[in-house]
Design a protein around this motif. Structure first.
Motif, PDB file in Angstrom:
ATOM      1  N   ARG A 394       5.247  16.364   2.122  1.00  0.00           N
ATOM      2  CA  ARG A 394       6.572  16.829   2.512  1.00  0.00           C
ATOM      3  C   ARG A 394       7.589  15.774   2.098  1.00  0.00           C
ATOM      4  NH1 ARG A 394       6.050  18.208   7.912  1.00  0.00           N
ATOM      5  NH2 ARG A 394       6.144  20.474   7.524  1.00  0.00           N
ATOM      6  N   ASN A 395       8.573  16.189   1.302  1.00  0.00           N
ATOM      7  CA  ASN A 395       9.688  15.324   0.894  1.00  0.00           C
ATOM      8  C   ASN A 395       9.222  13.986   0.333  1.00  0.00           C
ATOM      9  OD1 ASN A 395      11.637  17.236   1.677  1.00  0.00           O
ATOM     10  ND2 ASN A 395      11.485  16.560   3.810  1.00  0.00           N
ATOM     11  N   GLY A 396       8.245  14.055  -0.570  1.00  0.00           N
ATOM     12  CA  GLY A 396       7.790  12.860  -1.276  1.00  0.00           C
ATOM     13  C   GLY A 396       6.820  11.982  -0.525  1.00  0.00           C
ATOM     14  N   ILE A 397       6.404  12.398   0.651  1.00  0.00           N
ATOM     15  CA  ILE A 397       5.459  11.622   1.456  1.00  0.00           C
ATOM     16  C   ILE A 397       4.188  12.436   1.673  1.00  0.00           C
ATOM     17  CG2 ILE A 397       5.071  10.441   3.647  1.00  0.00           C
ATOM     18  CD1 ILE A 397       7.200   9.137   1.874  1.00  0.00           C
ATOM     19  N   HIS A 398       3.068  11.831   1.399  1.00  0.00           N
ATOM     20  CA  HIS A 398       1.791  12.499   1.601  1.00  0.00           C
ATOM     21  C   HIS A 398       1.499  12.573   3.093  1.00  0.00           C
ATOM     22  CE1 HIS A 398      -2.494  13.436   1.212  1.00  0.00           C
ATOM     23  NE2 HIS A 398      -2.234  13.774  -0.042  1.00  0.00           N
ATOM     24  N   THR A 399       1.043  13.723   3.564  1.00  0.00           N
ATOM     25  CA  THR A 399       0.872  13.908   5.010  1.00  0.00           C
ATOM     26  C   THR A 399      -0.235  13.044   5.589  1.00  0.00           C
ATOM     27  OG1 THR A 399      -0.526  15.840   4.552  1.00  0.00           O
ATOM     28  CG2 THR A 399       1.808  16.246   5.034  1.00  0.00           C
ATOM     29  N   ARG A 400      -1.203  12.632   4.776  1.00  0.00           N
ATOM     30  CA  ARG A 400      -2.287  11.772   5.275  1.00  0.00           C
ATOM     31  C   ARG A 400      -2.196  10.350   4.753  1.00  0.00           C
ATOM     32  NH1 ARG A 400      -5.532  16.274   3.845  1.00  0.00           N
ATOM     33  NH2 ARG A 400      -6.440  15.109   2.118  1.00  0.00           N
ATOM     34  N   LEU A 401      -1.753  10.189   3.524  1.00  0.00           N
ATOM     35  CA  LEU A 401      -1.800   8.878   2.873  1.00  0.00           C
ATOM     36  C   LEU A 401      -0.469   8.143   2.896  1.00  0.00           C
ATOM     37  CD1 LEU A 401      -3.942   9.874  -0.236  1.00  0.00           C
ATOM     38  CD2 LEU A 401      -4.730   8.719   1.832  1.00  0.00           C
ATOM     39  N   GLY A 402       0.609   8.837   3.263  1.00  0.00           N
ATOM     40  CA  GLY A 402       1.913   8.185   3.326  1.00  0.00           C
ATOM     41  C   GLY A 402       2.605   8.144   1.980  1.00  0.00           C
ATOM     42  N   ASP A 403       3.410   7.124   1.780  1.00  0.00           N
ATOM     43  CA  ASP A 403       4.215   6.989   0.568  1.00  0.00           C
ATOM     44  C   ASP A 403       3.335   6.480  -0.572  1.00  0.00           C
ATOM     45  OD1 ASP A 403       6.039   6.394  -1.414  1.00  0.00           O
ATOM     46  OD2 ASP A 403       7.445   5.382  -0.085  1.00  0.00           O
ATOM     47  N   PRO A 404       3.207   7.232  -1.687  1.00  0.00           N
ATOM     48  CA  PRO A 404       2.393   6.735  -2.809  1.00  0.00           C
ATOM     49  C   PRO A 404       2.846   5.373  -3.323  1.00  0.00           C
ATOM     50  CG  PRO A 404       2.877   9.057  -3.105  1.00  0.00           C
ATOM     51  CD  PRO A 404       3.695   8.601  -1.934  1.00  0.00           C
ATOM     52  N   ALA A 405       4.130   5.054  -3.198  1.00  0.00           N
ATOM     53  CA  ALA A 405       4.608   3.746  -3.649  1.00  0.00           C
ATOM     54  C   ALA A 405       3.906   2.620  -2.904  1.00  0.00           C
ATOM     55  CB  ALA A 405       6.120   3.643  -3.466  1.00  0.00           C
ATOM     56  N   GLU A 406       3.639   2.839  -1.630  1.00  0.00           N
ATOM     57  CA  GLU A 406       2.936   1.814  -0.853  1.00  0.00           C
ATOM     58  C   GLU A 406       1.479   1.692  -1.274  1.00  0.00           C
ATOM     59  OE1 GLU A 406       3.562   2.644   3.276  1.00  0.00           O
ATOM     60  OE2 GLU A 406       5.747   2.388   3.144  1.00  0.00           O
ATOM     61  N   LEU A 407       0.878   2.795  -1.678  1.00  0.00           N
ATOM     62  CA  LEU A 407      -0.499   2.740  -2.178  1.00  0.00           C
ATOM     63  C   LEU A 407      -0.557   1.934  -3.476  1.00  0.00           C
ATOM     64  CD1 LEU A 407      -1.572   6.465  -1.628  1.00  0.00           C
ATOM     65  CD2 LEU A 407      -1.984   4.522  -0.117  1.00  0.00           C
ATOM     66  N   TYR A 408       0.409   2.144  -4.366  1.00  0.00           N
ATOM     67  CA  TYR A 408       0.466   1.360  -5.598  1.00  0.00           C
ATOM     68  C   TYR A 408       0.729  -0.112  -5.297  1.00  0.00           C
ATOM     69  CZ  TYR A 408       0.606   5.533  -8.593  1.00  0.00           C
ATOM     70  OH  TYR A 408       0.307   6.693  -9.260  1.00  0.00           O
ATOM     71  N   ALA A 409       1.642  -0.378  -4.383  1.00  0.00           N
ATOM     72  CA  ALA A 409       1.958  -1.768  -4.041  1.00  0.00           C
ATOM     73  C   ALA A 409       0.715  -2.493  -3.542  1.00  0.00           C
ATOM     74  CB  ALA A 409       3.069  -1.812  -2.996  1.00  0.00           C
ATOM     75  N   ALA A 410      -0.080  -1.799  -2.716  1.00  0.00           N
ATOM     76  CA  ALA A 410      -1.309  -2.406  -2.212  1.00  0.00           C
ATOM     77  C   ALA A 410      -2.286  -2.676  -3.354  1.00  0.00           C
ATOM     78  CB  ALA A 410      -1.947  -1.495  -1.166  1.00  0.00           C
ATOM     79  N   PHE A 411      -2.411  -1.729  -4.287  1.00  0.00           N
ATOM     80  CA  PHE A 411      -3.334  -1.926  -5.398  1.00  0.00           C
ATOM     81  C   PHE A 411      -2.948  -3.140  -6.232  1.00  0.00           C
ATOM     82  CE2 PHE A 411      -4.382  -1.260  -9.886  1.00  0.00           C
ATOM     83  CZ  PHE A 411      -5.768  -1.137  -9.807  1.00  0.00           C
ATOM     84  N   PHE A 412      -1.691  -3.225  -6.625  1.00  0.00           N
ATOM     85  CA  PHE A 412      -1.277  -4.319  -7.496  1.00  0.00           C
ATOM     86  C   PHE A 412      -1.250  -5.656  -6.762  1.00  0.00           C
ATOM     87  CE2 PHE A 412       0.570  -0.712  -9.922  1.00  0.00           C
ATOM     88  CZ  PHE A 412      -0.080  -0.938 -11.128  1.00  0.00           C
ATOM     89  N   THR A 413      -0.940  -5.647  -5.465  1.00  0.00           N
ATOM     90  CA  THR A 413      -0.901  -6.890  -4.694  1.00  0.00           C
ATOM     91  C   THR A 413      -2.303  -7.413  -4.439  1.00  0.00           C
ATOM     92  OG1 THR A 413       1.166  -6.236  -3.616  1.00  0.00           O
ATOM     93  CG2 THR A 413      -0.160  -7.942  -2.532  1.00  0.00           C
ATOM     94  N   GLN A 414      -3.207  -6.513  -4.084  1.00  0.00           N
ATOM     95  CA  GLN A 414      -4.576  -6.917  -3.749  1.00  0.00           C
ATOM     96  C   GLN A 414      -5.423  -7.238  -4.975  1.00  0.00           C
ATOM     97  OE1 GLN A 414      -6.087  -3.660  -1.376  1.00  0.00           O
ATOM     98  NE2 GLN A 414      -4.417  -3.838   0.128  1.00  0.00           N
ATOM     99  N   ASN A 415      -4.999  -6.784  -6.133  1.00  0.00           N
ATOM    100  CA  ASN A 415      -5.777  -6.981  -7.356  1.00  0.00           C
ATOM    101  C   ASN A 415      -4.893  -7.613  -8.422  1.00  0.00           C
ATOM    102  OD1 ASN A 415      -8.164  -5.371  -6.321  1.00  0.00           O
ATOM    103  ND2 ASN A 415      -6.584  -3.795  -6.262  1.00  0.00           N
TER     104      ASN A 415
END
Length: 419
Positions: A394-415
């Motif tokens: 809904r409106n750019g936010i995944h209902t279970r996973l949240g904001d995809p931008a935060e998922l990318y940020a975690a990937f690039f920060t952690q790796n």
């Protein structure tokens, strides 16, 4: 029984589009390949060098984390299904995952993609890819697999067919009735599989499965194929029994009239990837001529330079306008059909009730006639995404996973090796 979803004010409900061609790991390349060594402009070979570096670095754990972000971004953008053209099969030395001495499960990379799709709630057709040789040189000679390509290859077509059969069982067990994961097949290109092996695939692969192939993306592929086999890539597919209605040719950019007529007569699918073809400088394929000849068009995001089904739709029409100097090469209904019905057909998926709710009152869409939204809307106008009976975004936010931008940020920060 759940009540029928209602459409909010100032929105329209439309069938959800399908992404018929994806390489999830290519998302790492976004914004990294436009500058070459020493600060000059980046070319195709700059892009390829980066792609091979990242392909060499991914593990099953990292791939699942990355693909979860990619599939989440797809879902919030409005894609309901994706055809993942997958060839990162093995460990870097070519040893299969699950082999003696491996600390990972069999099919680890494939199952990483399956788990990512389940987490994102998107339909995944895993186009498991046959990749057996390093390519063709300009003179038609066969190139050996290089250090990175070793992980792409099963070494023989018989081994690929055998692994593909086992993968069907493993993927079905992972899906466990969710109805989101299915298996398809792909030949990487006529550069990566010899003619005799193409014939074995034609004879040995389940004829009900969708089959995809990269076709004539660059003129160099055509020249090398002609030097090696005396025919075009399309002609070679025809000679080896692979050209037919279940085949989808990805890109199909550099074709002559006989290629177009052969693809059309076979009622083959054509997966155009307009934003990638523009980003890589591939050229503009003969989409209108292919459709007129009888081929079925669909759309893919390929390397994910952008993930926006509306931008792909209008890029198809805009490229045709630039190529021909005429407007209206495809109607809004036709480009919508390529994004939806063409994608379902290409991936062997049945019609379903997946849908989007799209805003009609944004700065981009206010005043647009609903049927013409493919030429005005973007993913930013997607208010809701419903897949497989579930509200996924809904409106750019995944209902279970949240904001995809935060998922990318975690990937690039952690790796940091990918930063």
């Amino acid at each position: 029984m759940s009540p029928e979803p209602t459409t909010p004010p100032n929105t329209v409900r439309v069938p959800a589009p399908v992404n018929a061609h994806s390489h999830a790991f290519h998302r790492i390349l976004r914004g990294r390949t436009h500058e070459g060594p020493g600060g000059g402009a980046g070319d195709f070979w700059t892009w390829r060098e980066h792609m091979y570096t990242y392909a060499h670095s991914l593990t099953p754990r990292l791939y699942q984390q990355l693909a979860t972000a990619v599939f989440a971004e797809m879902a919030v953008a409005g894609y309901s299904a994706v055809g993942e053209f997958h060839y990162l099969h093995h460990q870097n030395d070519g040893t299969p995952y699950g082999a003696q001495g491996s600390d990972a499960e069999p099919h680890a990379m494939e199952l990483a993609l399956g788990r990512a799709a389940l987490a994102a709630g998107i339909r995944l057709v895993l186009l498991d890819t046959c990749y057996l040789q390093g390519g063709l040189a300009a003179d038609g000679s066969v190139l050996e697999l290089d250090e990175t390509q070793r992980r792409f290859s099963d070494r023989t077509v018989e081994a690929w067919l055998e692994r593909h059969g086992r993968l069907a069982t493993a993927l079905g067990e992972l899906d466990a009735g969710a109805g989101l994961l299915t298996l398809g097949a792909a030949v990487h290109s006529v550069r990566a599989v010899a003619p005799a092996d193409l014939g074995k695939i034609a004879a040995g692969l389940d004829p009900a499965l969708p089959l995809h192939v990269h076709l004539s993306e660059q003129p160099a592929e055509n020249h090398a194929c002609q030097a090696a086999h005396g025919t075009s890539p399309t002609g070679l597919l025809q000679e080896t029994g692979l050209l037919g209605a279940r085949l989808s040719a990805v890109h199909a950019t550099h074709l002559d009239d006989s290629d177009i007529q052969a693809l059309g007569a076979a009622r083959a699918g054509i997966v155009m990837c307009p934003t990638t073809e523009a980003d890589l400088g591939d050229g503009i394929g003969p989409a209108r001529e292919l459709a007129d000849a009888g081929a079925h068009l669909s759309l893919g995001s390929d390397q994910h330079a952008v993930l926006d089904p509306y931008l792909e739709q209008r890029a198809l029409e805009h490229a045709e306008r630039l190529r021909s100097g005429k407007r209206g090469r495809f109607s809004p209904a036709q480009i919508s059909a390529a994004a939806r019905e063409g994608g379902l057909r290409s991936l062997g998926l049945e019609e379903n009730d997946d849908f989007l709710v799209v805003r009609t009152d944004s700065a981009r869409t206010a005043g647009s006639r609903p049927a013409q939204l493919p030429l005005t809307a973007t993913a930013a106008d997607v208010a809701e995404v419903h897949i497989n009976g579930q509200l996924v975004a809904r409106n750019g936010i995944h209902t279970r996973l949240g904001d995809p931008a935060e998922l990318y940020a975690a990937f690039f920060t952690q790796n940091p090796e990918f930063s």
